[in-house]
Write a protein that holds these residues in place. Sequence first.
Motif, mmCIF file in Angstrom:
data_model
loop_
_atom_site.group_PDB
_atom_site.id
_atom_site.type_symbol
_atom_site.label_atom_id
_atom_site.label_comp_id
_atom_site.label_asym_id
_atom_site.label_seq_id
_atom_site.Cartn_x
_atom_site.Cartn_y
_atom_site.Cartn_z
ATOM 1 N N LEU A 1 -4.603 -5.751 6.519
ATOM 2 C CA LEU A 1 -5.762 -6.633 6.378
ATOM 3 C C LEU A 1 -6.686 -6.261 5.223
ATOM 4 O O LEU A 1 -7.367 -7.117 4.685
ATOM 5 N N GLY A 2 -6.682 -5.011 4.819
ATOM 6 C CA GLY A 2 -7.497 -4.602 3.679
ATOM 7 C C GLY A 2 -7.047 -5.197 2.359
ATOM 8 O O GLY A 2 -7.775 -5.144 1.374
ATOM 9 N N THR A 3 -5.840 -5.800 2.332
ATOM 10 C CA THR A 3 -5.348 -6.396 1.090
ATOM 11 C C THR A 3 -5.659 -7.889 0.985
ATOM 12 O O THR A 3 -5.326 -8.516 -0.018
ATOM 13 N N LEU A 4 -6.292 -8.467 2.018
ATOM 14 C CA LEU A 4 -6.713 -9.868 1.928
ATOM 15 C C LEU A 4 -7.835 -10.006 0.900
ATOM 16 O O LEU A 4 -8.664 -9.096 0.742
ATOM 17 N N ASP A 5 -7.871 -11.137 0.223
ATOM 18 C CA ASP A 5 -8.894 -11.354 -0.800
ATOM 19 C C ASP A 5 -10.296 -11.462 -0.224
ATOM 20 O O ASP A 5 -11.249 -10.948 -0.799
ATOM 21 N N ASP A 6 -10.434 -12.185 0.865
ATOM 22 C CA ASP A 6 -11.752 -12.429 1.441
ATOM 23 C C ASP A 6 -12.032 -11.476 2.588
ATOM 24 O O ASP A 6 -11.284 -11.415 3.547
ATOM 25 N N ALA A 7 -13.111 -10.748 2.450
ATOM 26 C CA ALA A 7 -13.550 -9.861 3.533
ATOM 27 C C ALA A 7 -14.974 -10.245 3.913
ATOM 28 O O ALA A 7 -15.771 -10.550 3.027
ATOM 29 N N PRO A 8 -15.315 -10.305 5.158
ATOM 30 C CA PRO A 8 -14.418 -10.060 6.277
ATOM 31 C C PRO A 8 -13.461 -11.214 6.499
ATOM 32 O O PRO A 8 -13.787 -12.358 6.183
ATOM 33 N N SER A 9 -12.310 -10.912 7.066
ATOM 34 C CA SER A 9 -11.267 -11.927 7.253
ATOM 35 C C SER A 9 -11.470 -12.746 8.524
ATOM 36 O O SER A 9 -10.868 -13.795 8.663
ATOM 37 N N GLY A 10 -12.272 -12.243 9.441
ATOM 38 C CA GLY A 10 -12.448 -12.925 10.719
ATOM 39 C C GLY A 10 -11.316 -12.668 11.695
ATOM 40 O O GLY A 10 -11.285 -13.234 12.776
ATOM 41 N N PHE B 1 -6.678 4.943 10.356
ATOM 42 C CA PHE B 1 -5.900 3.907 11.037
ATOM 43 C C PHE B 1 -5.611 2.765 10.077
ATOM 44 O O PHE B 1 -6.181 2.685 8.993
ATOM 45 N N LEU B 2 -4.716 1.871 10.494
ATOM 46 C CA LEU B 2 -4.391 0.659 9.753
ATOM 47 C C LEU B 2 -4.828 -0.547 10.570
ATOM 48 O O LEU B 2 -4.516 -0.637 11.760
ATOM 49 N N ALA B 3 -5.559 -1.462 9.947
ATOM 50 C CA ALA B 3 -5.849 -2.767 10.546
ATOM 51 C C ALA B 3 -4.787 -3.728 10.020
ATOM 52 O O ALA B 3 -4.576 -3.829 8.811
ATOM 53 N N TYR B 4 -4.116 -4.436 10.932
ATOM 54 C CA TYR B 4 -2.999 -5.292 10.542
ATOM 55 C C TYR B 4 -3.010 -6.593 11.325
ATOM 56 O O TYR B 4 -3.679 -6.722 12.350
ATOM 57 N N ALA B 5 -2.239 -7.552 10.829
ATOM 58 C CA ALA B 5 -1.977 -8.792 11.566
ATOM 59 C C ALA B 5 -0.567 -9.258 11.214
ATOM 60 O O ALA B 5 -0.099 -9.062 10.091
ATOM 61 N N ASP B 6 0.103 -9.888 12.198
ATOM 62 C CA ASP B 6 1.493 -10.338 12.044
ATOM 63 C C ASP B 6 1.580 -11.859 12.042
ATOM 64 O O ASP B 6 0.982 -12.516 12.892
ATOM 65 N N THR C 1 0.959 -3.455 0.734
ATOM 66 C CA THR C 1 0.446 -4.794 0.995
ATOM 67 C C THR C 1 0.935 -5.393 2.301
ATOM 68 O O THR C 1 0.163 -5.985 3.034
ATOM 69 N N PHE C 2 2.231 -5.263 2.586
ATOM 70 C CA PHE C 2 2.803 -5.877 3.783
ATOM 71 C C PHE C 2 4.092 -5.181 4.173
ATOM 72 O O PHE C 2 4.676 -4.438 3.382
ATOM 73 N N ASN C 3 4.516 -5.455 5.409
ATOM 74 C CA ASN C 3 5.778 -4.942 5.933
ATOM 75 C C ASN C 3 6.609 -6.145 6.374
ATOM 76 O O ASN C 3 6.219 -6.849 7.302
ATOM 77 N N LEU C 4 7.728 -6.378 5.704
ATOM 78 C CA LEU C 4 8.626 -7.473 6.073
ATOM 79 C C LEU C 4 9.615 -6.994 7.124
ATOM 80 O O LEU C 4 10.120 -5.875 7.042
#
Length: 125
Positions: free
Chosen positions: A87-96, A42-47, A75-78
């Motif tokens: 979300l896996g491409t964010l620098d800080d994990a966990p992102s909250g 699966f993909l974890a995402y946020a918009d 990295t992202f979908n425009l």
Amino acid sequence: MADEIRTGGCLCGAVRYEVRGEPFKSGLCHCADCRKITGSAFLAYADWRADQFSYEGHVETYAGRSFCPRCGSHTFNLNDAGVEIHLGTLDDAPSGIAPQVEGWCKRREPWLPAMPGLPMFPEDP
């Protein structure tokens, strides 16, 4: 109080992005496309809205999904509404950033339990 700023990018660092504030939507997607681009179940995402997003570097785009042509990281979908960050491409994990919905549940692996309390959709939410 200032908006939170989150940063992220591709594996090699050639593409960097920044999102400001909180996403308006977040979730998990089990669709075939998201499974293929992540190489996972699966993909974890946020918009975020377009005015909350900026990036540097060269990206290529296939079917609305942007990736680094150097290392291949997605990295992202425009889109017209804004940007969907993987979300896996964010620098800080966990992102909250917790998922708010779960989509394409008809394709969820049977060994993967549903997220308790999340609205679930057989296809797109």
